[in-house]
Design an enzyme around this catalytic site. Structure first.
Site, PDB file in Angstrom:
ATOM      1  N   LYS A 127     -12.085   7.395  46.327  1.00 33.02           N
ATOM      2  CA  LYS A 127     -12.621   6.259  47.082  1.00 33.02           C
ATOM      3  C   LYS A 127     -11.849   4.998  46.688  1.00 33.02           C
ATOM      4  CE  LYS A 127     -17.528   7.657  47.316  1.00 33.02           C
ATOM      5  NZ  LYS A 127     -17.662   7.792  48.774  1.00 33.02           N
ATOM      6  N   ASP A 154     -14.467  14.128  48.845  1.00 35.13           N
ATOM      7  CA  ASP A 154     -15.495  13.090  48.787  1.00 35.13           C
ATOM      8  C   ASP A 154     -16.778  13.522  49.514  1.00 35.13           C
ATOM      9  OD1 ASP A 154     -16.642  10.712  48.112  1.00 35.13           O
ATOM     10  OD2 ASP A 154     -15.565   9.498  49.605  1.00 35.13           O
ATOM     11  N   GLU A 194     -18.839  15.735  48.653  1.00 34.04           N
ATOM     12  CA  GLU A 194     -19.259  16.636  47.578  1.00 34.04           C
ATOM     13  C   GLU A 194     -20.760  16.931  47.593  1.00 34.04           C
ATOM     14  OE1 GLU A 194     -19.022  13.435  47.291  1.00 34.04           O
ATOM     15  OE2 GLU A 194     -20.987  13.058  46.422  1.00 34.04           O
ATOM     16  N   LYS A 216     -30.069  15.341  45.593  1.00 35.16           N
ATOM     17  CA  LYS A 216     -28.650  15.195  45.227  1.00 35.16           C
ATOM     18  C   LYS A 216     -28.559  14.309  43.988  1.00 35.16           C
ATOM     19  CE  LYS A 216     -24.284  13.042  46.802  1.00 35.16           C
ATOM     20  NZ  LYS A 216     -23.529  12.400  47.894  1.00 35.16           N
ATOM     21  N   ARG A 274     -22.960  17.580  49.885  1.00 33.79           N
ATOM     22  CA  ARG A 274     -23.432  18.722  50.687  1.00 33.79           C
ATOM     23  C   ARG A 274     -23.127  20.053  50.004  1.00 33.79           C
ATOM     24  NH1 ARG A 274     -20.014  16.937  55.782  1.00 33.79           N
ATOM     25  NH2 ARG A 274     -20.406  14.946  54.769  1.00 33.79           N
ATOM     26  N   ASP A 326     -25.494   7.463  43.459  1.00 30.09           N
ATOM     27  CA  ASP A 326     -25.398   8.715  44.209  1.00 30.09           C
ATOM     28  C   ASP A 326     -26.341   9.807  43.682  1.00 30.09           C
ATOM     29  OD1 ASP A 326     -24.318   9.724  46.498  1.00 30.09           O
ATOM     30  OD2 ASP A 326     -22.510  10.535  45.550  1.00 30.09           O
ATOM     31  N   ASP A 378     -19.895   9.218  41.810  1.00 32.88           N
ATOM     32  CA  ASP A 378     -19.061   9.826  42.844  1.00 32.88           C
ATOM     33  C   ASP A 378     -17.793   9.001  43.019  1.00 32.88           C
ATOM     34  OD1 ASP A 378     -17.956  11.026  45.031  1.00 32.88           O
ATOM     35  OD2 ASP A 378     -19.481  10.347  46.470  1.00 32.88           O
TER      36      ASP A 378
HETATM   37  N1  BES Z   1     -22.059   9.424  48.240  1.00 34.24           N
HETATM   38  C1  BES Z   1     -21.314   9.285  49.436  1.00 34.24           C
HETATM   39  C2  BES Z   1     -22.113   8.663  50.578  1.00 34.24           C
HETATM   40  C3  BES Z   1     -22.554   7.239  50.379  1.00 34.24           C
HETATM   41  C4  BES Z   1     -21.837   6.206  50.949  1.00 34.24           C
HETATM   42  C5  BES Z   1     -23.719   6.940  49.696  1.00 34.24           C
HETATM   43  C6  BES Z   1     -22.255   4.900  50.790  1.00 34.24           C
HETATM   44  C7  BES Z   1     -24.142   5.633  49.537  1.00 34.24           C
HETATM   45  C8  BES Z   1     -23.412   4.614  50.090  1.00 34.24           C
HETATM   46  C9  BES Z   1     -20.841  10.670  49.899  1.00 34.24           C
HETATM   47  O1  BES Z   1     -20.598  11.578  48.893  1.00 34.24           O
HETATM   48  C10 BES Z   1     -19.576  10.471  50.631  1.00 34.24           C
HETATM   49  O2  BES Z   1     -18.636  10.050  50.040  1.00 34.24           O
HETATM   50  N2  BES Z   1     -19.558  10.802  51.922  1.00 34.24           N
HETATM   51  C11 BES Z   1     -18.407  10.676  52.738  1.00 34.24           C
HETATM   52  C12 BES Z   1     -18.286  11.926  53.571  1.00 34.24           C
HETATM   53  C13 BES Z   1     -16.973  12.047  54.287  1.00 34.24           C
HETATM   54  C14 BES Z   1     -15.848  12.252  53.295  1.00 34.24           C
HETATM   55  C15 BES Z   1     -17.052  13.232  55.233  1.00 34.24           C
HETATM   56  C16 BES Z   1     -18.571   9.440  53.600  1.00 34.24           C
HETATM   57  O3  BES Z   1     -19.686   9.142  54.021  1.00 34.24           O
HETATM   58  O4  BES Z   1     -17.581   8.740  53.815  1.00 34.24           O
HETATM   59 ZN    ZN Z   2     -21.583  11.310  47.135  1.00 33.19          ZN
HETATM   60 MN    MN Z   3     -18.617  11.432  48.120  1.00 33.96          MN
END
Ligand code: BES
Ligand code: ZN
Ligand code: MN
Length: 495
Positions: free
Chosen positions: A276, A346, A348, A264, A350, A287, A269
């Site tokens: 966020k 958010d 994204e 990834k 996946r 990210d 992000d």
């Molecule tokens: N890049 C983030 C996940 C992340 C969080 C990486 C903290 C490193 C530190 C990912 O894209 C994300 O935002 N995931 C969301 C998914 C949710 C919206 C289903 C999350 O984990 O809140």
């Molecule tokens: Zn992300």
């Molecule tokens: Mn995200």
């Protein structure tokens, strides 16, 4: 950092800093320390006592050599009783890097002259001196730190020890490259510059490299990947590197196994329209740590000329909020034909991975492995220092876990709970791309599983926690850690 083997004796080695691991203060139980004690003469035991040094695990004491030994300073590091492991050798090297203030050269007495110890101490030195200084200017740019290290061994001509030194250096440098990429600020490290770096590194180390631009990604039919890119002013890139093993004449030879790593590569992000909050956004330059690990592994495999065919596939874009940004409620068609209803912009990562995995599976790899900073939920489940490992094959999972043990990185196997698959059912499309609030790292993994095809042995590594840390911990400095590189290389070596 230059690391070399030396057969100098403890008392004769010339170095600014001599590092000695101490198992016991009694010379008859610990011969190395016995030799130091003898050379340092009377008064030394008094110093140890006054400083309270008891050789307890993790205790350190730095004392001047006072001409009794050739080294300027001695750093004693307590090892605790018990047989020292390669981890102890790595720790000694890292301790040395942190203890060296003005010292430039180090000599480390290895607890044993084994390839494992040499390799661990070498990667310890190479990663231990790491500091990210690219954006410090003038006198604010730190100059200190060790420049060279000698490992004291019983025979410096031994081929296995030299090979181990070389491997330690390559793994350490590959981790440092991954750290640099993760630490790079997102205004400079974007999908285009990431692709350029990958290309330059591939050229330097003899890998094939193909970079796909937006038009090519579109032509291939990767709508999910492109959906994430819509809000960004910068084009996406897909990066594909290939290492094929070579014989001694440099001719490509056929490999028995083919392994494909997918990463990834979100260089930033923001969360997209499901923005966020500022505090969580701050770290989101990290990210692309999955891409960095993927790149590090492929480069290391090539430099080590491992007898495996290794592919690295990286999907890189930003997730931004531009006028064309994708929305919750949108539906897009994935590369493998499934339609996906967007729930939260958010989530994204996946989407990018889904298309990259669907593309990578056509390479027909024996093993498909993705690295991604995918979910905060992985950190909720396992804490910030351990990565989640999802795998659809028990032997493969066990092999990857074993490699992690060797590499001293922490993973924990998580379940691909069939029970939760229903959470991804959509009312209007084939799939929703997020589940309900609980089990977020599991539903993310279940979503990815939809795109790996039939019969592919696949492992998904959610490195959201350990890829980027907010303070120095264990062997890693604050910021990017290079997590995943050492385990990936170790897995390939074990095939
Ligand atoms: N890049 C983030 C996940 C992340 C969080 C990486 C903290 C490193 C530190 C990912 O894209 C994300 O935002 N995931 C969301 C998914 C949710 C919206 C289903 C999350 O984990 O809140
Ligand atoms: Zn992300
Ligand atoms: Mn995200």
């Amino acid at each position: 950092m230059r690391v070399s083997l030396s057969t100098d004796s403890i008392t004769n080695t010339k170095a600014d800093l001599l590092i000695v691991g101490v198992r016991s203060l009694r010379g008859d139980r610990d011969k190395t320390f016995g030799a130091v004690k003898k050379a340092m003469g009377s008064g030394f035991e008094g110093v140890l006592k006054a400083e309270g040094f008891e050789a307890k695990s993790g205790q350190t004491l730095k004392v001047p050599g006072r001409g009794r030994i050739k080294a300027d300073f001695v750093l004693l590091v307590g090892l605790g009783s018990g047989t020292p492991t390669e981890r102890a050798a790595r720790k000694l090297a890292i301790r040395a890097c942190r203890a060296a203030k003005r010292q430039k050269s180090a000599a480390l007495v290895l607890p044993e002259s084994t390839p494992e110890m040499v390799r661990a101490a070498t990667d310890g030195f190479v990663t231990g001196v790491y500091r990210y200084t690219d954006y410090k200017t003038g006198s604010r740019r730190p100059k200190g730190g060790l420049k060279s290290a000698a490992l004291l061994v019983d025979d410096k001509k031994r081929g296995d020890l030299r090979d181990a030194l070389n491997a330690g250096k390559i793994v350490g440098e590959s981790m440092n490259l991954a750290r640099d990429l993760v630490n790079g600020p997102p205004n400079d490290l974007n999908p285009l510059t990431l692709a350029e770096t990958a290309k330059a590194q591939a050229k330097e180390h003899g890998l094939q490299c193909t970079i796909w631009n937006k038009a090519q990604i579109k032509k291939a039919g990767m709508e999910l990947f492109l959906a994430v890119n819509r809000g960004s002013a910068i084009e996406p890139r897909m990066i594909h590197l290939v290492h094929k093993p070579r014989d001694s004449k440099g001719k490509v030879v056929k490999a028995d196994k083919k392994v494909c790593f997918v990463g990834k590569g979100l260089t930033f992000d923001s969360g997209g329209l499901c923005l966020k909050p500022g505090k969580s956004m701050l770290d989101m330059k990290c990210d692309m740590a999955g891409a960095a690990a993927t790149l590090g592994i492929a480069l290391a495999a090539a430099r080590l000329n491992l007898p495996v065919e290794v592919h690295a596939v990286i999907g890189s874009t930003e997730n931004m909020t531009g006028a064309e940004a994708y929305r919750p409620g949108d539906v897009f068609t994935s590369l493998d034909g499934k339609t996906v209803e967007i729930i939260n912009t958010d989530a994204e990562g996946r989407l990018v991975l889904a298309d990259c995995l669907a593309w990578a599976r056509e390479l027909k790899p024996d093993y498909l492995i993705d690295h991604a900073t995918l979910t905060g939920a992985s950190m909720v489940a396992l804490g910030p220092r351990r990565a989640s490992l999802f795998c659809n094959d028990d032997d493969f999972a066990a092999a990857y876990g074993g490699a992690a043990e060797t590499a001293d990185e922490s993973f924990w196997r998580m379940p691909l709970d069939e029970d939760l698959r229903g959470m991804l059912d959509s009312h209007i499309a084939d799939l929703k791309h997020t589940g309900a609030s609980w089990g977020g790292s599991i539903t993310a993994a279940l979503f990815l599983r939809e795109f790996i095809g039939k019969g592919t042995k696949w492992c998904h590594l959610d490195i959201a926690g350990p890829a980027f840390i907010d303070r120095t911990h264990g062997r890693h400095p604050k910021g990017g850690t290079g997590f995943g590189v050492a385990t990936g290389v170790s897995f390939l070596e074990g095939l």
